[in-house]
Enzyme design. Sequence first.
Site, mmCIF file in Angstrom:
data_model
loop_
_atom_site.group_PDB
_atom_site.id
_atom_site.type_symbol
_atom_site.label_atom_id
_atom_site.label_comp_id
_atom_site.label_asym_id
_atom_site.label_seq_id
_atom_site.Cartn_x
_atom_site.Cartn_y
_atom_site.Cartn_z
ATOM 1 N N TRP A 34 0.821 -1.212 0.000
ATOM 2 C CA TRP A 34 0.000 0.000 0.000
ATOM 3 C C TRP A 34 0.860 1.271 0.000
ATOM 4 C CZ3 TRP A 34 -0.493 -3.802 3.809
ATOM 5 C CH2 TRP A 34 0.247 -3.570 4.980
ATOM 6 N N GLU A 47 -5.773 1.436 5.299
ATOM 7 C CA GLU A 47 -5.844 2.172 6.569
ATOM 8 C C GLU A 47 -6.870 1.553 7.515
ATOM 9 O OE1 GLU A 47 -3.759 4.179 7.570
ATOM 10 O OE2 GLU A 47 -2.739 4.783 5.744
ATOM 11 N N THR A 53 -4.150 -2.997 14.074
ATOM 12 C CA THR A 53 -3.554 -4.232 13.553
ATOM 13 C C THR A 53 -2.152 -3.912 13.042
ATOM 14 O OG1 THR A 53 -5.741 -4.947 12.843
ATOM 15 C CG2 THR A 53 -3.895 -6.062 11.821
ATOM 16 N N TYR A 130 -7.507 11.016 11.074
ATOM 17 C CA TYR A 130 -6.260 10.388 10.628
ATOM 18 C C TYR A 130 -6.431 9.775 9.232
ATOM 19 C CZ TYR A 130 -2.998 6.784 9.590
ATOM 20 O OH TYR A 130 -2.113 6.006 8.895
ATOM 21 N N ASP A 148 -1.139 9.797 13.901
ATOM 22 C CA ASP A 148 -1.447 8.500 14.511
ATOM 23 C C ASP A 148 -0.497 8.292 15.698
ATOM 24 O OD1 ASP A 148 0.989 7.915 13.372
ATOM 25 O OD2 ASP A 148 0.361 6.011 12.495
ATOM 26 N N CYS A 209 17.816 5.743 19.416
ATOM 27 C CA CYS A 209 18.308 7.124 19.303
ATOM 28 C C CYS A 209 19.701 7.164 18.687
ATOM 29 C CB CYS A 209 18.321 7.799 20.672
ATOM 30 S SG CYS A 209 16.702 7.849 21.443
ATOM 31 N N CYS A 212 19.255 7.545 15.054
ATOM 32 C CA CYS A 212 18.126 8.368 14.608
ATOM 33 C C CYS A 212 18.594 9.643 13.928
ATOM 34 C CB CYS A 212 17.242 8.702 15.806
ATOM 35 S SG CYS A 212 15.860 9.745 15.346
HETATM 36 S S1 SF4 Z 1 13.143 11.169 17.724
HETATM 37 FE FE1 SF4 Z 1 15.001 9.979 17.486
HETATM 38 S S2 SF4 Z 1 16.401 10.780 18.998
HETATM 39 FE FE2 SF4 Z 1 14.376 11.485 19.543
HETATM 40 S S3 SF4 Z 1 13.612 9.965 20.994
HETATM 41 FE FE3 SF4 Z 1 12.931 9.344 18.965
HETATM 42 S S4 SF4 Z 1 14.520 7.917 18.272
HETATM 43 FE FE4 SF4 Z 1 15.384 9.092 19.973
#
Ligand code: SF4
Length: 358
Positions: A34, A47, A53, A130, A148, A209, A212
């Site tokens: 999708w 959706e 789910t 949404y 969401d 993180c 990220c």
């Molecule tokens: S946005 Fe990125 S850096 Fe911030 S809490 Fe979420 S995973 Fe961690």
Amino acid sequence: MHISGMEKTDKRIQFFRAQLALWHDTQNFRSFPWKQEKDPYKIWLSEIILQQTRSEQGLPYYLKFTEAYPTVTHLADAEDESVFRLWQGLGYYNRCKNLLFTARVIRDTYGGIFPRDHDTILQLKGIGSYTAAAIASFAYNAPHAVLDGNVFRVLARYEDIDTPIDTTEGKKTFTALADRFLNRAQPALYNQAIMDLGATVCTPQKPDCGHCCLQKQCRAYLNKTQALLPVKSKKIQIRHRTFLFFVCRYGDRVYIRKREAGDIWHNLHEFYRIEAEEAEGFRRFRSLFDPYLKSDVLQVADIQQKLTHQHIRSLFYEAELNAVPDFLDSALFVPLEKLKKIAFPKTIISFLDNKYYF
Ligand code: SF4
């Protein structure tokens, strides 16, 4: 040089959009049929299937539905029972009821063409803000931000906001925030990217993180508050229920009835059921059925099912009858081989699958 608060905010938003777009281009390999879909009917279908789910679990249902009903008119023309059969196992049957209802409205009111306008889409039954934003942005690239669970989480953490997301104030705050962050030049891509980042990197537990793309500017990361966000004010109240299902057989027929409105599994079928504690339910069954029992009533399965607001324990018993009790409709006794064509809730399907009917 002095940088005003607004400029700083704009820089944070620009960073967010740019990093998200780059991550989406180079590292987001989450692939489902999708995604990149432009047909509003298929987006809507996906959706609705994916509400409550997981994507992996919803995928086979999406494939079955798009194969059986390639257009909204095919779905609208289908028999209720066949659609419920295909939905079987997904739960939350109101979604399926609304799906059918809305498909028929689109066929009868809009000539089978899915509406284009966001506000018109929002008027359709079963479509909340949404889903309307998802359809409008993914199908037509219209500038509507999706909000969401994933988006709530990413935004709450990036901005380190602890306003509970399930309050009126929280919804207002996050709707405004989502709207400000939305990249209006690429709404479809942006919406997909933020949801995928929430699903794969900024996950509810143990967000990654370290990898990220938003880490440098993420306030929750800097303040070490990731695990505390987003905040919810209410704890879900779980209702515990015990169902005793009696598979009442008379010859090669078994008693099946349709569940009524006002409770879970509306429109699906079930065996004769008593809701009560085990001993009490069994005593009630015996007091009603004793004159009609051919042999002992045996318990043959004990299945637990956890729904969002209810935990259900289902006990299954087999009872062979020597006659149809006068308080049961004999027309509701169906041949065993017909069970495959009847829509049941997931718990009963598990019982039938594990037992011997299918
Ligand atoms: S946005 Fe990125 S850096 Fe911030 S809490 Fe979420 S995973 Fe961690």
